[in-house]
Structure formats: structure tokens, C-alpha cells
Scaffold this motif. Structure first.
Motif, PDB file in Angstrom:
ATOM      1  N   GLN A 228      -9.044 -13.609   9.988  1.00 24.08           N
ATOM      2  CA  GLN A 228      -8.903 -12.166  10.213  1.00 24.08           C
ATOM      3  C   GLN A 228      -9.067 -11.416   8.890  1.00 24.08           C
ATOM      4  O   GLN A 228      -8.263 -11.588   7.971  1.00 24.08           O
ATOM      5  N   PRO A 229     -10.111 -10.565   8.767  1.00 22.25           N
ATOM      6  CA  PRO A 229     -10.369  -9.914   7.467  1.00 22.25           C
ATOM      7  C   PRO A 229      -9.258  -8.984   7.016  1.00 22.25           C
ATOM      8  O   PRO A 229      -8.995  -8.863   5.816  1.00 22.25           O
ATOM      9  N   GLN A 230      -8.578  -8.313   7.977  1.00 25.60           N
ATOM     10  CA  GLN A 230      -7.492  -7.414   7.571  1.00 25.60           C
ATOM     11  C   GLN A 230      -6.397  -8.177   6.842  1.00 25.60           C
ATOM     12  O   GLN A 230      -5.953  -7.768   5.757  1.00 25.60           O
ATOM     13  N   THR A 231      -5.973  -9.289   7.425  1.00 27.32           N
ATOM     14  CA  THR A 231      -4.892 -10.081   6.819  1.00 27.32           C
ATOM     15  C   THR A 231      -5.332 -10.665   5.482  1.00 27.32           C
ATOM     16  O   THR A 231      -4.559 -10.659   4.510  1.00 27.32           O
ATOM     17  N   VAL A 232      -6.563 -11.150   5.431  1.00 27.96           N
ATOM     18  CA  VAL A 232      -7.071 -11.756   4.203  1.00 27.96           C
ATOM     19  C   VAL A 232      -7.104 -10.737   3.073  1.00 27.96           C
ATOM     20  O   VAL A 232      -6.644 -10.998   1.945  1.00 27.96           O
ATOM     21  N   LEU A 233      -7.648  -9.554   3.343  1.00 27.98           N
ATOM     22  CA  LEU A 233      -7.736  -8.515   2.311  1.00 27.98           C
ATOM     23  C   LEU A 233      -6.358  -8.004   1.897  1.00 27.98           C
ATOM     24  O   LEU A 233      -6.116  -7.715   0.720  1.00 27.98           O
ATOM     25  N   LEU A 234      -5.452  -7.895   2.874  1.00 28.10           N
ATOM     26  CA  LEU A 234      -4.088  -7.458   2.559  1.00 28.10           C
ATOM     27  C   LEU A 234      -3.405  -8.455   1.622  1.00 28.10           C
ATOM     28  O   LEU A 234      -2.808  -8.071   0.604  1.00 28.10           O
ATOM     29  N   LEU A 235      -3.498  -9.744   1.961  1.00 24.44           N
ATOM     30  CA  LEU A 235      -2.874 -10.776   1.115  1.00 24.44           C
ATOM     31  C   LEU A 235      -3.526 -10.823  -0.269  1.00 24.44           C
ATOM     32  O   LEU A 235      -2.830 -10.993  -1.277  1.00 24.44           O
ATOM     33  N   ALA A 236      -4.840 -10.654  -0.314  1.00 22.78           N
ATOM     34  CA  ALA A 236      -5.535 -10.645  -1.603  1.00 22.78           C
ATOM     35  C   ALA A 236      -5.076  -9.475  -2.459  1.00 22.78           C
ATOM     36  O   ALA A 236      -4.820  -9.623  -3.661  1.00 22.78           O
ATOM     37  N   GLY A 237      -4.955  -8.297  -1.835  1.00 18.89           N
ATOM     38  CA  GLY A 237      -4.501  -7.122  -2.576  1.00 18.89           C
ATOM     39  C   GLY A 237      -3.081  -7.259  -3.084  1.00 18.89           C
ATOM     40  O   GLY A 237      -2.786  -6.934  -4.244  1.00 18.89           O
ATOM     41  N   LEU A 238      -2.185  -7.755  -2.225  1.00 16.14           N
ATOM     42  CA  LEU A 238      -0.790  -7.944  -2.640  1.00 16.14           C
ATOM     43  C   LEU A 238      -0.687  -9.003  -3.733  1.00 16.14           C
ATOM     44  O   LEU A 238       0.137  -8.884  -4.648  1.00 16.14           O
ATOM     45  N   ALA A 239      -1.529 -10.043  -3.646  1.00 16.99           N
ATOM     46  CA  ALA A 239      -1.533 -11.078  -4.683  1.00 16.99           C
ATOM     47  C   ALA A 239      -1.972 -10.501  -6.024  1.00 16.99           C
ATOM     48  O   ALA A 239      -1.375 -10.796  -7.078  1.00 16.99           O
ATOM     49  N   LEU A 240      -2.996  -9.652  -6.011  1.00 19.30           N
ATOM     50  CA  LEU A 240      -3.471  -9.018  -7.247  1.00 19.30           C
ATOM     51  C   LEU A 240      -2.396  -8.114  -7.847  1.00 19.30           C
ATOM     52  O   LEU A 240      -2.191  -8.101  -9.073  1.00 19.30           O
ATOM     53  N   LEU A 241      -1.701  -7.365  -6.995  1.00 25.25           N
ATOM     54  CA  LEU A 241      -0.640  -6.486  -7.490  1.00 25.25           C
ATOM     55  C   LEU A 241       0.523  -7.304  -8.055  1.00 25.25           C
ATOM     56  O   LEU A 241       1.116  -6.935  -9.083  1.00 25.25           O
ATOM     57  N   THR A 242       0.859  -8.415  -7.391  1.00 24.23           N
ATOM     58  CA  THR A 242       1.949  -9.272  -7.866  1.00 24.23           C
ATOM     59  C   THR A 242       1.619  -9.876  -9.231  1.00 24.23           C
ATOM     60  O   THR A 242       2.463  -9.893 -10.145  1.00 24.23           O
ATOM     61  N   ILE A 243       0.393 -10.352  -9.385  1.00 26.25           N
ATOM     62  CA  ILE A 243      -0.026 -10.929 -10.667  1.00 26.25           C
ATOM     63  C   ILE A 243      -0.056  -9.858 -11.757  1.00 26.25           C
ATOM     64  O   ILE A 243       0.271 -10.134 -12.924  1.00 26.25           O
ATOM     65  N   THR A 244      -0.417  -8.628 -11.368  1.00 32.45           N
ATOM     66  CA  THR A 244      -0.392  -7.518 -12.338  1.00 32.45           C
ATOM     67  C   THR A 244       1.019  -7.291 -12.860  1.00 32.45           C
ATOM     68  O   THR A 244       1.227  -7.086 -14.063  1.00 32.45           O
ATOM     69  N   VAL A 245       2.004  -7.348 -11.973  1.00 34.77           N
ATOM     70  CA  VAL A 245       3.403  -7.172 -12.371  1.00 34.77           C
ATOM     71  C   VAL A 245       3.842  -8.304 -13.306  1.00 34.77           C
ATOM     72  O   VAL A 245       4.562  -8.081 -14.293  1.00 34.77           O
ATOM     73  N   ILE A 246       3.373  -9.522 -13.017  1.00 37.30           N
ATOM     74  CA  ILE A 246       3.756 -10.675 -13.844  1.00 37.30           C
ATOM     75  C   ILE A 246       3.110 -10.591 -15.230  1.00 37.30           C
ATOM     76  O   ILE A 246       3.770 -10.808 -16.260  1.00 37.30           O
ATOM     77  N   LEU A 247       1.811 -10.266 -15.257  1.00 37.60           N
ATOM     78  CA  LEU A 247       1.084 -10.225 -16.529  1.00 37.60           C
ATOM     79  C   LEU A 247       1.386  -8.969 -17.340  1.00 37.60           C
ATOM     80  O   LEU A 247       1.396  -8.999 -18.571  1.00 37.60           O
ATOM     81  N   HIS A 248       1.630  -7.867 -16.642  1.00 35.93           N
ATOM     82  CA  HIS A 248       1.886  -6.585 -17.320  1.00 35.93           C
ATOM     83  C   HIS A 248       3.139  -5.934 -16.732  1.00 35.93           C
ATOM     84  O   HIS A 248       3.059  -4.961 -15.975  1.00 35.93           O
ATOM     85  N   PRO A 249       4.322  -6.490 -17.051  1.00 35.69           N
ATOM     86  CA  PRO A 249       5.572  -5.971 -16.467  1.00 35.69           C
ATOM     87  C   PRO A 249       5.858  -4.520 -16.842  1.00 35.69           C
ATOM     88  O   PRO A 249       6.611  -3.834 -16.147  1.00 35.69           O
ATOM     89  N   GLU A 250       5.227  -4.065 -17.923  1.00 36.54           N
ATOM     90  CA  GLU A 250       5.463  -2.683 -18.336  1.00 36.54           C
ATOM     91  C   GLU A 250       4.619  -1.689 -17.535  1.00 36.54           C
ATOM     92  O   GLU A 250       4.863  -0.477 -17.577  1.00 36.54           O
ATOM     93  N   LYS A 251       3.646  -2.179 -16.778  1.00 38.27           N
ATOM     94  CA  LYS A 251       2.726  -1.312 -16.040  1.00 38.27           C
ATOM     95  C   LYS A 251       3.346  -0.871 -14.721  1.00 38.27           C
ATOM     96  O   LYS A 251       3.968  -1.657 -14.003  1.00 38.27           O
ATOM     97  N   SER A 252       3.173   0.397 -14.388  1.00 41.90           N
ATOM     98  CA  SER A 252       3.727   0.935 -13.152  1.00 41.90           C
ATOM     99  C   SER A 252       2.797   0.637 -11.981  1.00 41.90           C
ATOM    100  O   SER A 252       1.600   0.913 -12.033  1.00 41.90           O
ATOM    101  N   ILE A 253       3.332   0.057 -10.918  1.00 43.50           N
ATOM    102  CA  ILE A 253       2.555  -0.223  -9.701  1.00 43.50           C
ATOM    103  C   ILE A 253       2.908   0.852  -8.675  1.00 43.50           C
ATOM    104  O   ILE A 253       3.812   0.708  -7.865  1.00 43.50           O
TER     105      ILE A 253
END
Length: 456
Positions: A23-48
Motif C-alpha cells: 500500500q503506497p500510502q502506508t509505505v510513504l507515511l512510514l518512510a516520512g516518519l522514519a526520515l523525521l525520526t532520524i532527523t531528530v536523532i542526528l540533529h536534536p537541536e533542529k525543530s520538527i
């Protein structure tokens, strides 16, 4: 560099899952959330945060608040436009106004006794019908019922007629089409202006080339397959229904399109009617017509419910995909992958034209592999404005070929719903249909890219 590699890996995994029919909706949603999560880990000072949203107080919860921000923004904006257009299209099908319009448009073609010329002209007629009938699959089904028997009785093979109908939505044109509305939004202009000033000049050139190639390709493959042209009486077609809609119903599907174009900067700029308002006005006009014709208030009221069911169906299939694709695109932005990519291509000497071609081909390849032009365009369209800004160019020059390529890629995809549907009518495999659509499609793609470059 690390963030870019991670983003590419996630994108490849997401693309592979979509190609494998997850299902493309679920795949894209999980991909987006994964990218945001990694952004928080790599750049904790950055506002999401999504746009001008306020923080929840927790960076981790801001990730999910980001999804909520995308949902509320997209549903209230472009999502509502897509849902209204889908609801209107469903209501037009319900009252058989779409059938009436198709019958009116194909009737003059029956006078011509040159089968392959009718096939070529039929493509242009079908492509223009797509401006008012936004659903590619819906338009194809109507043409299979009405125009397909006419073409076969005039002498072309079933495969040739089916292939032409498979190209009926080669370009998604007009204010009623979801991808065109999203493209206009990303380009920062009204849908009517995008359609009249940008889509149509390119579309005219493409339609001429594609129609000519359909003429010669159909003749070549019919001769190669040993087909003999035998003209029959077209009056014997079974397309006419006993409960067909009145002839004047043919005007109803184009009424909202006419409203949007007339009350815009193109004609009358003192009054402005957006797509949603036009669809509501068009639905109410159709309701009044139904009331006058059928004189059954209860049944007519029940019929309008089809409009709202159509809106719900569009939310499930299209708007949900739009939201999830937006979260994925925003995740790519937040993690810094887009900035890194742009810096790399600029340092490598790539210009805006080269990047436009790359993005356009990316949409086309995705559409071919997935069979969905909507999914392909929605997945990558959100990246175009930022790329154009980095190059100091107008976003519409990149977004236009990307948007048109979505439908073009779908027309040569053996897994696309419209290709599978017409292949059954043509009594051949989807690959045999694609064999016939490939040359016209490639000619149309080249014409689109060249025309876009020369005009804009």
C-alpha cells in the motif's frame, strides 16, 4: 553526507515496496516518519514542525504532530479540491451526463469512413473529454461502451481501438484533475491560469504528434497481425441505452470547468470562482435538471448522496496518498537530503534544464513501474518548488513536465488499471496494448519536453 545516504536507502526501500504492490500510502507515511525520526536523532537541536505549527513540548511528539499538520493542511486545501472534483465526477456518472457528453462528441466522427483517421481524431476528442471527466479509468470505461464498438465496426482491430482508448488520458489536463490542481498549487498560481497558459500550449503540440503516431502505429501493427479492414454499419452499435440521459445533459460535466475559466484572470477578474465552488454550483445545477426531468424529489435527493460518497472515495484513494507523500517529501527536506543533492548537482555543472529532465523521468519511471500516475507525481512533486528556488527559476517550468509525465508513464505501464481494462476489451494481453501505445507515448514525451523548453 550520512543523512543523504540514509535518505537514499529509505527511498529505495520505499520504492521497492511500492513496486511490489505494498500500500503506497502506508509505505510513504512510514518512510516520512522514519526520515523525521532520524532527523531528530542526528540533529536534536533542529525543530520538527510543520509550517507555522507550535511545538507539543516534546521533539518526539512533534514528529506525529507533523503528520497532523500535513493532514489538516492538505485536506483543507488541495485535498478538498480533489474530493469535490471526484464527487462531481461520480454524480455526473450517476445521472449519465458523462455518457451524454461522450455520445455527442463521438457522433460527428461516425460520418467519416476512414477507420484509422477516426482512430487518430478519436484520441484528440478523448483527450479533450478528459478535461471534464477527471477519472482516467472512468473515461476509458465510457469510451469502451460507446466509442469502442463504433471503431471496431468501422474496420480497425479490437487491439488498435483498445490501445487508443488506453491513451485517452495520456495527459491529465484541466481544473478538474487532481494532479493539475496540485501542480498549480506548487507553481503558486490559479488552476485556470496553469491550464490555459501552461498546459494547453504544450498539450496542443503533444496531441498532434500523438494522434499522427497513433494513425501510423495502428495501421502498421494491424497489417503485421494480419488484420483486414471490413467496414460495417455503425448504426448497429449497442452503445445507446434505453434510459439514456437527455442530450442537453452533455453540457453539465463541462459547466464547472467553464465557470473556473470564465471567472478567473483569463476572462473576468472581478469575480473569482474556485474549483470547489464551481463543483458545488455544477452539482446543484445538475440536481435541478434531474428534478425537472424525473419529477421525483425523493429520488433526486438520494442521488445527490453519490456526490458525497464520491468525495469520500477520493479521500480514501487520492487525498490520503497526497498527505502521506507530503510527509515523505517534507521528511526529505528536513533531513537535508534535498539541499545536499542540489549542492552536488550544481557543483557537477548540472543546470535547471538537466534537473527538470531528471525529475520528469523519475516521475515517468515510477508511473510505469507502479501503474499509478497520481502516486508517482504526488511522491515527487513536493520537491520541485525547493529545487526551482535553488536554481532561481520559476517552479512551473519543472512542475509542468513532471505533472504531464505522470499520465504519460501510466499509458505505457502494463500494470496500470486503465491498460489492463482496455486489454480485456481488445482481447489481448496488457503487454500487447503497451506495444501499441509505446511509440505514440515516446513521441508525446519528447514533444512535451521540447515544447516546454522552447515555449517557457
Amino acid at each position: 553526507m550520512t543523512a543523504f545516504i540514509i535518505a537514499i536507502v529509505i527511498t529505495i526501500i520505499a520504492a521497492w515496496l511500492i513496486i511490489k504492490n505494498y500500500q503506497p500510502q502506508t509505505v510513504l507515511l512510514l518512510a516520512g516518519l522514519a526520515l523525521l525520526t532520524i532527523t531528530v536523532i542526528l540533529h536534536p537541536e533542529k525543530s520538527i514542525l510543520y509550517g507555522k505549527a507550535t511545538t507539543t513540548g516534546s521533539t518526539w511528539l512533534d514528529i506525529f504532530a507533523f503528520a497532523k499538520g500535513s493532514l489538516s493542511t492538505q485536506v483543507a486545501g488541495i485535498g478538498l479540491i480533489i474530493m469535490a472534483a471526484g464527487g462531481f465526477a461520480s454524480y455526473m456518472d450517476h445521472i449519465k451526463a458523462s455518457n451524454a457528453m461522450v455520445n455527442i462528441c463521438i457522433r460527428p466522427l461516425q460520418v467519416i469512413k476512414a477507420p484509422y483517421l477516426i482512430l487518430a481524431l478519436g484520441y484528440i476528442c478523448a483527450q479533450m473529454l478528459h478535461v471534464a471527466i477527471s477519472s482516467a479509468a472512468g473515461l476509458a470505461m465510457l469510451l469502451l461502451v460507446t466509442f469502442f464498438p463504433v471503431l471496431v465496426r468501422l474496420g480497425v482491430s479490437k487491439a488498435a481501438a483498445a490501445a487508443m482508448i488506453g491513451l485517452c488520458a495520456f495527459m491529465d489536463l484541466g481544473p478538474a484533475v487532481g494532479t493539475a490542481n496540485l501542480a498549480a498549487k506548487h507553481a503558486g498560481m490559479e488552476t485556470a491560469v496553469y491550464f490555459a497558459h501552461y498546459q494547453m500550449p504544450v498539450a496542443i503540440a503533444v496531441m498532434l504528434v500523438v494522434s499522427i503516431l497513433i494513425f501510423f502505429t495502428a495501421k502498421y501493427y494491424d497489417k503485421k497481425d494480419g488484420h483486414t479492414v471490413v467496414i460495417q454499419d455503425v448504426s448497429k452499435t449497442d452503445a445507446q441505452e434505453e434510459d439514456a440521459a437527455p442530450t442537453f445533459y452533455a453540457l453539465l460535466p463541462i459547466f464547472p470547468v467553464a465557470l473556473v475559466l470564465i471567472f478567473s484572470p483569463l476572462v473576468i477578474d472581478t469575480i473569482k470562482i474556485d474549483v470547489v465552488t464551481a463543483m458545488i454550483v455544477g452539482t446543484m445545477l445538475a440536481f435541478v435538471c434531474e428534478l425537472i426531468v424525473k419529477r421525483d424529489f425523493r429520488a433526486c435527493c438520494k442521488g445527490v448522496q453519490v456526490f458525497f460518497k464520491g468525495m469520500g472515495g477520493m479521500f480514501t484513494s487520492i487525498v490520503s496518498l497526497l498527505v502521506c507523500a507530503d510527509i515523505y517529501a517534507q521528511g526529505m527536506q528536513q533531513i537535508g537530503a534535498i539541499d545536499y543533492l542540489l549542492e552536488s548537482v550544481q557543483n557537477a555543472g548540472f543546470g535547471f534544464t538537466s534537473m527538470t529532465i531528471v525529475m520528469t523521468l523519475l516521475v515517468g519511471i515510477t508511473a510505469v513501474l507502479t501503474g499509478s500516475g497520481v502516486a508517482a507525481f504526488f511522491s515527487f512533486s513536493g520537491l520541485a518548488p525547493s529545487i526551482a528556488t535553488k536554481f532561481g527559476a520559476d517552479a512551473v517550468y519543472m512542475i509542468l513536465p513532471m505533472q504531464l509525465m505522470a499520465g504519460m508513464g501510466r499509458s505505457i505501464s502494463p500494470v496500470a488499471g486503465i491498460i489492463i481494462a482496455v486489454s480485456k476489451a481488445g482481447e489481448c494481453s496488457p503487454f500487447m496494448i503497451v506495444r501499441r501505445t509505446l511509440i505514440p507515448a515516446l513521441g508525446g514525451i519528447v514533444t512535451m519536453l521540447v515544447t516546454n523548453y522552447l515555449l517557457f
